[in-house]
Design an enzyme around this catalytic site. Structure first.
Site, mmCIF file in Angstrom:
data_model
loop_
_atom_site.group_PDB
_atom_site.id
_atom_site.type_symbol
_atom_site.label_atom_id
_atom_site.label_comp_id
_atom_site.label_asym_id
_atom_site.label_seq_id
_atom_site.Cartn_x
_atom_site.Cartn_y
_atom_site.Cartn_z
ATOM 1 N N ARG A 280 -1.808 0.357 -9.960
ATOM 2 C CA ARG A 280 -0.673 -0.749 -10.290
ATOM 3 C C ARG A 280 -1.098 -2.075 -10.343
ATOM 4 N NH1 ARG A 280 3.460 1.830 -6.854
ATOM 5 N NH2 ARG A 280 2.850 4.024 -6.995
ATOM 6 N N ASP B 95 7.486 4.860 -9.670
ATOM 7 C CA ASP B 95 8.360 4.397 -8.467
ATOM 8 C C ASP B 95 9.687 4.457 -8.887
ATOM 9 O OD1 ASP B 95 5.897 4.353 -7.404
ATOM 10 O OD2 ASP B 95 6.340 2.360 -6.368
ATOM 11 N N GLY C 145 2.405 3.675 1.474
ATOM 12 C CA GLY C 145 3.158 3.658 2.948
ATOM 13 C C GLY C 145 3.712 5.106 3.224
ATOM 14 N N ARG C 146 3.928 5.863 2.016
ATOM 15 C CA ARG C 146 4.456 7.194 2.176
ATOM 16 C C ARG C 146 3.790 8.167 0.875
ATOM 17 N NH1 ARG C 146 10.804 7.011 0.568
ATOM 18 N NH2 ARG C 146 10.804 5.239 -0.947
ATOM 19 N N ASP D 152 4.209 -4.289 -7.177
ATOM 20 C CA ASP D 152 3.471 -3.513 -6.923
ATOM 21 C C ASP D 152 4.241 -1.807 -7.480
ATOM 22 O OD1 ASP D 152 5.868 -4.328 -5.103
ATOM 23 O OD2 ASP D 152 5.690 -2.397 -4.177
ATOM 24 N N ASN D 153 5.306 -1.997 -8.248
ATOM 25 C CA ASN D 153 5.997 -0.771 -8.953
ATOM 26 C C ASN D 153 5.606 -0.847 -10.528
ATOM 27 O OD1 ASN D 153 6.953 0.085 -6.388
ATOM 28 N ND2 ASN D 153 8.854 -1.015 -6.934
ATOM 29 N N GLY E 203 0.939 -1.191 0.182
ATOM 30 C CA GLY E 203 -0.045 0.014 0.146
ATOM 31 C C GLY E 203 0.785 1.112 0.045
ATOM 32 N N GLY F 75 7.198 7.031 6.833
ATOM 33 C CA GLY F 75 6.334 7.676 5.721
ATOM 34 C C GLY F 75 7.022 8.907 5.064
#
Ligand code: AMP
Ligand code: MG
Length: 488
Positions: free
Chosen positions: A175, A254, A89-90, A244-245, A87, A118
């Site tokens: 993504r 990313d 996260g930042r 996830d990227n 998720g 974060g």
């Protein structure tokens, strides 16, 4: 609507955490133009509230109000292994501006921060800013960067560094990991919503399709196959091709430990933390294919709504087989152009592959070589003799040049016309690590002039810029190995 899903298991309302005493480190006027933000003659927003907004200190400017900033849930495979829920996260999605999503990266903790703080450091934020803008000007699909805002707030990594926020812009930051997330929680409704949102907003061609889910999968796979071929052609290594990227729109997203090749080493690993070389330059196409297989499994339940499992699997498997074909087709077309070959003649691909092998064997600077190759004249041997001297295996490269010149003689265009075409695809200026590093080190001393200068030079990567000739040079020997890791 910036993100199609709300509710506990897909996204959470999350305000950014304020960043003390922010200041501009970098700003992209052309990205601002895309968003329709009016700028002063200094190239910064006239409305000074943008600084606070892009630092995460406020949610409105004169013209915009972002009422529901979000952090979204995604999952993914990291380095080939299922990592479960990750998720934003930042990263916090502020909302839409002129049909683009505006996201703040490094703007504080979210429910998905896990052990992280974060935040993002100045170093990695500058790299993302320069890297994504440079890719945009190279003509490669990418998220863009509107700004980097810095602060004196400390952030602890291997050493104490300072925090920064990079404002990223893309039509969507969805993504593969978003699909994987809802597949892993077996939430078929969320999977459907995600697919319908993408079709409705980003894949207009599929709107009336009779097999929308399969066609969506095919479209995503094609875009990513084309993307990775473009990376290979400019020598871009992403560094962390985890699922996830990977953007479902086929954008480069990313930016972390990415890097452009200096010397051509086919198995170059740009990410110091990638010990096994999973994401080495030559493995990127195969890894992207693997990532598409993850997407296929995540989308399987959608096809199963109307087909038996066996049929759904067979359809996705067949669609997946298109990936290497699209990739190869795009790669061949791009490399033909790099060599100035407009006609398609048997033997061309072998000629290209022989050259890459020789570049690898002698570790010749990739970008400079292709730029210089354009200057070859069919009747004049002086330039190619100079180029031959870059290689250790003289007889093989001489033979290659002989074959190349013979091949060029079959082309109808003049040397000048070929040079012009080759200069449009072989950049002179790329974001070499040592150049980024120099800009970062100065920025860490509050001098942002080099960030601006690099941004300007890299906005015209295919043009000769005689006053900045030095910025086209391969790294000086003592600066070659700038190490870049996942720490950011
Ligand atoms: P990345 O390797 O940057 O793509 O990040 C992988 C995952 O770790 C994503 O879910 C990020 O949001 C999260 N992450 C990375 N760095 C941080 C951080 N400093 N704080 C919170 N989450 C982070
Ligand atoms: Mg990421």
């Amino acid at each position: 609507m910036a993100f199609p899903l709300h509710g506990e298991d897909s996204a959470r309302p999350t305000p950014p955490t304020p960043l003390p005493d922010p200041y501009w480190v970098g700003f992209s006027p052309t990205c601002a133009e895309l968003l329709g933000i009016p700028l002063s003659t200094a190239g910064l927003p006239i409305d000074q509230r943008w600084l606070d907004l892009l630092a995460g200190n406020s949610l409105e400017t004169e013209s915009y109000r972002f009422d529901s900033p979000l952090a979204t849930a995604y999952s993914g495979h990291q380095f080939g292994i299922w990592a479960g829920q990750l998720g934003d996260g930042r990263a916090i999605l502020l909302g839409d501006v002129a049909d683009q999503e505006l996201q703040l990266k490094g703007s504080g903790k979210t429910i998905y921060s896990r052990m992280g703080d974060g935040r993002a450091v100045l170093r990695s934020s500058i790299r993302e800013f320069l890297g994504s803008e440079a890719m945009h000007y190279l003509g490669i699909p990418t998220s863009r960067a509107l700004s980097v805002v810095g602060s004196k707030q400390s952030v602890i990594r291997e050493t104490v560094e300072t925090a920064a926020v990079c404002a990223r812009v893309a039509p969507s930051f969805i993504r593969i990991g978003h699909f994987e997330h809802h597949a892993s929680t077996q939430n078929i409704h969320h999977l459907q919503n995600l697919a319908h949102y993408l079709i409705g907003h980003h894949f207009a061609d599929i709107n009336n399709s009779e097999a929308p889910y399969l066609d969506l999968f095919k479209a995503i796979a094609i875009k990513n196959a084309q993307l990775v071929a473009q990376w290979q052609s400019v020598g871009f290594c992403h560094g962390v091709l985890n699922t996830d990227n990977i953007s479902v729109l086929g954008l480069t997203i990313d930016y972390g430990p990415f890097g452009f090749l200096d010397e051509f080493r086919i198995n170059h690993i740009c990410n110091h933390s990638d010990h096994a070389g999973r994401y080495a330059y030559h493995r990127q196409p195969q890894i992207m294919h693997w990532n598409m297989a993850c997407l296929a499994s995540a989308m399987l339940p959608l096809l199963e709504l109307t087909h038996s499992t066996a049929d759904a699997q067979a359809m996705l498997t067949k669609a997946l087989e298109e990936f290497p074909l699209t990739y190869a087709h795009t790669w061949q077309s791009l490399f033909r152009k790099k060599l100035g070959l407009q006609m398609q003649i048997e033997g061309d691909i072998v000629l290209i592959e022989r050259l890459l092998q020789l570049l690898h064997d002698s570790q010749v600077d990739y970008t400079s070589f292709f730029r210089a190759l354009g200057k070859i004249k069919r009747a004049d041997l002086a330039t190619n003799i100079k180029l031959c001297q870059l290689f250790s295996n003289t007889s093989e490269i001489e033979q290659w040049f002989e074959d190349y010149l013979e091949r060029l003689r079959k082309e109808i265009s003049s040397d000048e016309a070929r040079l012009k075409l080759m200069n449009q695809v072989n950049p002179k200026y790329i974001l070499r690590n040592y150049l980024a590093q120099k800009a970062i080190e100065l920025a860490q001393k509050d001098d942002f002039s080099e960030v601006q200068k690099l941004q300007m030079i890299l906005s015209k990567p295919f043009e000769e810029q005689p006053e900045y000739e030095a910025y086209a040079s391969p790294p000086p020997k003592h600066l070659e190995a700038v190490e870049v890791s996942c720490s950011s």
